[in-house]
Design a protein around this motif. Structure first.
Motif, mmCIF file in Angstrom:
data_model
loop_
_atom_site.group_PDB
_atom_site.id
_atom_site.type_symbol
_atom_site.label_atom_id
_atom_site.label_comp_id
_atom_site.label_asym_id
_atom_site.label_seq_id
_atom_site.Cartn_x
_atom_site.Cartn_y
_atom_site.Cartn_z
ATOM 1 N N ILE A 54 45.577 45.898 44.356
ATOM 2 C CA ILE A 54 44.755 47.098 44.533
ATOM 3 C C ILE A 54 43.737 46.520 43.491
ATOM 4 O O ILE A 54 44.361 46.923 42.139
ATOM 5 N N SER A 55 43.054 46.520 43.918
ATOM 6 C CA SER A 55 41.805 46.875 43.044
ATOM 7 C C SER A 55 40.540 47.439 43.122
ATOM 8 O O SER A 55 39.422 47.804 44.136
ATOM 9 N N ILE A 56 40.484 48.257 42.214
ATOM 10 C CA ILE A 56 39.331 50.047 42.794
ATOM 11 C C ILE A 56 38.247 49.745 41.428
ATOM 12 O O ILE A 56 38.138 48.952 40.670
ATOM 13 N N ALA A 57 37.102 49.690 42.341
ATOM 14 C CA ALA A 57 35.645 49.002 42.154
ATOM 15 C C ALA A 57 35.725 48.242 40.787
ATOM 16 O O ALA A 57 35.100 48.052 39.230
ATOM 17 N N PRO A 58 35.839 47.116 41.481
ATOM 18 C CA PRO A 58 36.211 45.926 40.631
ATOM 19 C C PRO A 58 34.273 45.688 40.806
ATOM 20 O O PRO A 58 33.627 45.454 41.267
ATOM 21 N N PRO A 59 33.670 45.152 39.216
ATOM 22 C CA PRO A 59 32.357 45.170 38.526
ATOM 23 C C PRO A 59 32.083 43.603 38.476
ATOM 24 O O PRO A 59 31.921 43.343 38.005
ATOM 25 N N ALA A 60 31.902 43.701 40.172
ATOM 26 C CA ALA A 60 31.314 42.640 40.484
ATOM 27 C C ALA A 60 29.957 42.100 40.366
ATOM 28 O O ALA A 60 29.723 40.680 39.625
ATOM 29 N N ASN A 61 29.018 43.170 39.609
ATOM 30 C CA ASN A 61 27.595 42.455 39.068
ATOM 31 C C ASN A 61 28.142 43.068 37.654
ATOM 32 O O ASN A 61 26.846 41.363 37.545
ATOM 33 N N LEU A 62 28.785 42.745 37.077
ATOM 34 C CA LEU A 62 29.002 42.145 35.695
ATOM 35 C C LEU A 62 30.169 41.260 35.198
ATOM 36 O O LEU A 62 29.440 39.844 34.160
ATOM 37 N N TYR A 63 30.819 40.911 36.019
ATOM 38 C CA TYR A 63 31.672 39.665 35.973
ATOM 39 C C TYR A 63 31.819 38.639 37.179
ATOM 40 O O TYR A 63 31.064 39.241 38.082
#
Length: 218
Positions: free
Chosen positions: A128-137
């Motif tokens: 369960i991945s909540i709000a993964p910061p795909a823009n930052l990492y």
């Protein structure tokens, strides 16, 4: 909810552990948000996820990354925290040698760490991945993503914008043999202010579906 201390790569790690009643119960590891922005294992969403897994008869561990609370060491921009998460899973497996499977759940920075751990540990069968910061990492390590899971986020998230998460999800969906479920919480920002209940309904609903738990009709 016994407090536990185990040894990590940077020294002592502080955690909370909920043992399961059955010997072969699955494991769940819950990872907290960014340590430099107030993330701890007692964060409301981490705490609620911990209990969601515990109520479904998992052995569950949540812990503080290095430099947080009573965990030793200092912030290491992700690589050390990934080692902490691996050490946490090792510890939980030592306590539960007969565990039949493992899940990982993380929020924000914790989602990024959790997805990396997923790549390294084939025994992790769900996430369960909540709000993964795909823009930052950089999430390009997910090639291919080895397990099916849930990615949940808000449509008003300014920290990890929906368009970046959508791009990540679309990329993951092209892989055969796994199913990535994406759920968008209307009106939710990165911290799910006043939307935590809606988020948890999505997470527990997904978990019940994967575990084959049928809710009685209301």
């Amino acid at each position: 909810m016994p407090e536990v201390i185990f040894t990590g790569p940077a020294g002592r790690i502080e955690g909370r552990y909920h043992p399961a009643k059955q010997k072969n119960a699955p494991l769940a590891i819950i990872l907290h948000p960014h340590p430099q922005f107030g993330g701890t294992m007692n964060h409301q969403i981490v705490y609620q996820l911990y209990y969601a897994f515990a109520h479904r008869n998992f052995a569950v561990l949540r812990f503080n990354f290095r430099g947080v609370g009573r965990s030793q060491g200092s912030f290491d921009h992700g690589s050390g925290e990934l080692s902490d998460a691996a050490a946490a899973l090792d510890w939980a497996q030592t306590i539960n040698p007969e565990a039949r499977s493992c899940w990982i759940a993380g929020f924000s920075f914790g989602a990024w760490i959790g997805m990396q751990l997923l790549m390294r540990r084939p025994e992790i069968e769900g996430f369960i991945s909540i709000a993964p910061p795909a823009n930052l990492y950089d999430f390009s390590f997910l090639a291919p993503c080895p397990s099916s899971g849930l990615i949940a986020h808000g449509d008003k998230d300014a920290v990890a914008p929906a368009k970046d998460i959508n791009t990540l999800v679309e990329k993951l969906k092209t892989q055969k043999g796994i199913v990535i479920e994406q759920r968008v919480i209307p009106g939710a920002n990165h911290f799910f202010e006043s939307k935590v209940e809606a988020l948890l309904e999505v997470c527990t609903g997904y978990l019940d579906k994967r575990l084959g738990i049928v809710k009685p009709a209301a």
